[in-house]
Design a protein around this motif. Sequence first.
Motif, PDB file in Angstrom:
ATOM      1  N   GLU A  66       0.056  12.206  31.286  1.00 35.15           N
ATOM      2  CA  GLU A  66      -1.139  11.721  30.589  1.00 35.15           C
ATOM      3  C   GLU A  66      -1.002  10.232  30.276  1.00 35.15           C
ATOM      4  O   GLU A  66      -1.952   9.463  30.448  1.00 35.15           O
ATOM      5  CB  GLU A  66      -1.351  12.503  29.292  1.00 35.15           C
ATOM      6  CG  GLU A  66      -1.903  13.885  29.499  1.00 35.15           C
ATOM      7  CD  GLU A  66      -2.058  14.640  28.186  1.00 35.15           C
ATOM      8  OE1 GLU A  66      -2.103  13.986  27.116  1.00 35.15           O
ATOM      9  OE2 GLU A  66      -2.141  15.877  28.239  1.00 35.15           O
ATOM     10  N   ILE A  67       0.163   9.841  29.814  1.00 33.35           N
ATOM     11  CA  ILE A  67       0.395   8.438  29.490  1.00 33.35           C
ATOM     12  C   ILE A  67       0.271   7.578  30.738  1.00 33.35           C
ATOM     13  O   ILE A  67      -0.394   6.538  30.736  1.00 33.35           O
ATOM     14  CB  ILE A  67       1.787   8.246  28.833  1.00 33.35           C
ATOM     15  CG1 ILE A  67       1.799   8.877  27.446  1.00 33.35           C
ATOM     16  CG2 ILE A  67       2.174   6.780  28.768  1.00 33.35           C
ATOM     17  CD1 ILE A  67       3.175   8.984  26.826  1.00 33.35           C
ATOM     18  N   LEU A  68       0.906   8.016  31.820  1.00 29.17           N
ATOM     19  CA  LEU A  68       0.862   7.234  33.057  1.00 29.17           C
ATOM     20  C   LEU A  68      -0.541   7.190  33.654  1.00 29.17           C
ATOM     21  O   LEU A  68      -0.940   6.168  34.217  1.00 29.17           O
ATOM     22  CB  LEU A  68       1.863   7.796  34.067  1.00 29.17           C
ATOM     23  CG  LEU A  68       3.336   7.621  33.684  1.00 29.17           C
ATOM     24  CD1 LEU A  68       4.231   8.320  34.698  1.00 29.17           C
ATOM     25  CD2 LEU A  68       3.692   6.150  33.558  1.00 29.17           C
ATOM     26  N   SER A  69      -1.299   8.286  33.549  1.00 26.72           N
ATOM     27  CA  SER A  69      -2.661   8.270  34.101  1.00 26.72           C
ATOM     28  C   SER A  69      -3.567   7.367  33.267  1.00 26.72           C
ATOM     29  O   SER A  69      -4.452   6.719  33.814  1.00 26.72           O
ATOM     30  CB  SER A  69      -3.230   9.688  34.191  1.00 26.72           C
ATOM     31  OG  SER A  69      -3.433  10.219  32.904  1.00 26.72           O
ATOM     32  N   SER A  70      -3.361   7.314  31.941  1.00 24.30           N
ATOM     33  CA  SER A  70      -4.190   6.425  31.128  1.00 24.30           C
ATOM     34  C   SER A  70      -3.833   4.962  31.392  1.00 24.30           C
ATOM     35  O   SER A  70      -4.703   4.101  31.370  1.00 24.30           O
ATOM     36  CB  SER A  70      -4.046   6.753  29.634  1.00 24.30           C
ATOM     37  OG  SER A  70      -2.750   6.421  29.188  1.00 24.30           O
ATOM     38  N   ILE A  71      -2.572   4.675  31.671  1.00 22.08           N
ATOM     39  CA  ILE A  71      -2.158   3.318  32.003  1.00 22.08           C
ATOM     40  C   ILE A  71      -2.715   2.926  33.362  1.00 22.08           C
ATOM     41  O   ILE A  71      -3.214   1.828  33.567  1.00 22.08           O
ATOM     42  CB  ILE A  71      -0.622   3.178  31.977  1.00 22.08           C
ATOM     43  CG1 ILE A  71      -0.118   3.284  30.553  1.00 22.08           C
ATOM     44  CG2 ILE A  71      -0.189   1.862  32.612  1.00 22.08           C
ATOM     45  CD1 ILE A  71       1.394   3.353  30.449  1.00 22.08           C
ATOM     46  N   GLY A  72      -2.634   3.877  34.316  1.00 21.10           N
ATOM     47  CA  GLY A  72      -3.111   3.612  35.679  1.00 21.10           C
ATOM     48  C   GLY A  72      -4.615   3.448  35.777  1.00 21.10           C
ATOM     49  O   GLY A  72      -5.121   2.694  36.602  1.00 21.10           O
TER      50      GLY A  72
ATOM     51  N   LEU B 254      12.884   9.683  31.795  1.00 20.52           N
ATOM     52  CA  LEU B 254      12.409   8.358  32.203  1.00 20.52           C
ATOM     53  C   LEU B 254      13.515   7.539  32.846  1.00 20.52           C
ATOM     54  O   LEU B 254      13.299   6.877  33.868  1.00 20.52           O
ATOM     55  CB  LEU B 254      11.841   7.610  30.995  1.00 20.52           C
ATOM     56  CG  LEU B 254      10.429   8.007  30.582  1.00 20.52           C
ATOM     57  CD1 LEU B 254      10.047   7.323  29.277  1.00 20.52           C
ATOM     58  CD2 LEU B 254       9.443   7.668  31.675  1.00 20.52           C
ATOM     59  N   GLU B 255      14.690   7.597  32.255  1.00 15.95           N
ATOM     60  CA  GLU B 255      15.834   6.875  32.819  1.00 15.95           C
ATOM     61  C   GLU B 255      16.164   7.398  34.220  1.00 15.95           C
ATOM     62  O   GLU B 255      16.384   6.614  35.154  1.00 15.95           O
ATOM     63  CB  GLU B 255      17.036   7.062  31.890  1.00 15.95           C
ATOM     64  CG  GLU B 255      18.266   6.306  32.296  1.00 15.95           C
ATOM     65  CD  GLU B 255      19.395   6.573  31.311  1.00 15.95           C
ATOM     66  OE1 GLU B 255      20.539   6.703  31.779  1.00 15.95           O
ATOM     67  OE2 GLU B 255      19.140   6.639  30.100  1.00 15.95           O
ATOM     68  N   ALA B 256      16.149   8.716  34.388  1.00 19.38           N
ATOM     69  CA  ALA B 256      16.455   9.307  35.692  1.00 19.38           C
ATOM     70  C   ALA B 256      15.374   8.966  36.720  1.00 19.38           C
ATOM     71  O   ALA B 256      15.686   8.683  37.881  1.00 19.38           O
ATOM     72  CB  ALA B 256      16.595  10.819  35.555  1.00 19.38           C
TER      73      ALA B 256
ATOM     74  N   VAL C 257       7.962  21.154  30.651  1.00 19.50           N
ATOM     75  CA  VAL C 257       6.549  21.079  31.045  1.00 19.50           C
ATOM     76  C   VAL C 257       5.764  20.254  30.028  1.00 19.50           C
ATOM     77  O   VAL C 257       4.937  19.407  30.408  1.00 19.50           O
ATOM     78  CB  VAL C 257       5.945  22.497  31.202  1.00 19.50           C
ATOM     79  CG1 VAL C 257       4.436  22.451  31.320  1.00 19.50           C
ATOM     80  CG2 VAL C 257       6.547  23.191  32.400  1.00 19.50           C
ATOM     81  N   ARG C 258       5.994  20.481  28.735  1.00 24.02           N
ATOM     82  CA  ARG C 258       5.292  19.706  27.699  1.00 24.02           C
ATOM     83  C   ARG C 258       5.604  18.212  27.835  1.00 24.02           C
ATOM     84  O   ARG C 258       4.702  17.374  27.769  1.00 24.02           O
ATOM     85  CB  ARG C 258       5.684  20.190  26.302  1.00 24.02           C
ATOM     86  CG  ARG C 258       5.088  21.512  25.907  1.00 24.02           C
ATOM     87  CD  ARG C 258       5.252  21.783  24.412  1.00 24.02           C
ATOM     88  NE  ARG C 258       6.611  21.624  23.932  1.00 24.02           N
ATOM     89  CZ  ARG C 258       7.531  22.582  23.904  1.00 24.02           C
ATOM     90  NH1 ARG C 258       7.227  23.784  24.345  1.00 24.02           N
ATOM     91  NH2 ARG C 258       8.731  22.347  23.426  1.00 24.02           N
ATOM     92  N   ALA C 259       6.868  17.896  28.037  1.00 20.94           N
ATOM     93  CA  ALA C 259       7.266  16.483  28.146  1.00 20.94           C
ATOM     94  C   ALA C 259       6.671  15.845  29.397  1.00 20.94           C
ATOM     95  O   ALA C 259       6.177  14.714  29.344  1.00 20.94           O
ATOM     96  CB  ALA C 259       8.784  16.371  28.165  1.00 20.94           C
TER      97      ALA C 259
ATOM     98  N   ALA D 139       2.908  15.265  28.931  1.00 19.37           N
ATOM     99  CA  ALA D 139       2.664  14.092  28.090  1.00 19.37           C
ATOM    100  C   ALA D 139       2.922  12.812  28.878  1.00 19.37           C
ATOM    101  O   ALA D 139       2.145  11.855  28.781  1.00 19.37           O
ATOM    102  CB  ALA D 139       3.556  14.148  26.852  1.00 19.37           C
ATOM    103  N   LEU D 140       3.982  12.798  29.657  1.00 19.60           N
ATOM    104  CA  LEU D 140       4.306  11.629  30.468  1.00 19.60           C
ATOM    105  C   LEU D 140       3.216  11.366  31.502  1.00 19.60           C
ATOM    106  O   LEU D 140       2.806  10.221  31.707  1.00 19.60           O
ATOM    107  CB  LEU D 140       5.654  11.836  31.163  1.00 19.60           C
ATOM    108  CG  LEU D 140       6.191  10.696  31.999  1.00 19.60           C
ATOM    109  CD1 LEU D 140       6.411   9.459  31.140  1.00 19.60           C
ATOM    110  CD2 LEU D 140       7.485  11.113  32.668  1.00 19.60           C
TER     111      LEU D 140
END
Length: 185
Positions: free
Chosen positions: A170-176, A46-48, A162-164, A167-168
């Motif tokens: 999925e989180i971003l698509s639910s927020i979007g 996320l930082e990168a 790939v797992r991380a 998950a990222l």
Amino acid sequence: MAISNSEGEIASKEGERKRKRKGEVRPSQSKWRLDSEQKTYSSKLLEALRCVRAGAPAEPSRTRAVREAANRALAMAARGQTRWSRAILSSRTLKLTAAKRRRAAASRLKRSGGASQEKKRSPAIQRKARVLGKLVPGCRQLSFPKLLEETSDYIAALEMQVRAMSALSEILSSIGSGSGAPPPA
């Protein structure tokens, strides 16, 4: 009936061996399966990605920058303990020129002298090992057993990546999408 000290030690060692074999997981693979490692990688990723988002304006260079940021975050999560992570962190391409390759091959031939393990392997296996060495960063000139060890660690790390990233995403698509529902755990 009492068991003598040496018989008891042998029995306990035998039991330990069986337990180790049953639950045997290679340290490199189990390391990448831990939630703490995935959280460490996710935070570094996320930082990168924030840095990439702030920096690269053009689409093709942004794609490359995201890929490089993900690889560097993965190498940082490995803490430089493996050859592939050190190669990524040092930003070496590790591509030898043709002249360097010829010199390296000539010096290997001079050093080997007798029949080595490399000569005993079939040409098909040697070819596949050479290709595998090119796929794993920093592993072109490794012996076969070390190459397999590095490769297994690299694959486990990529699976965690790939797992991380899944998950990222999925989180971003639910927020979007604006749905108030939290993403599945």
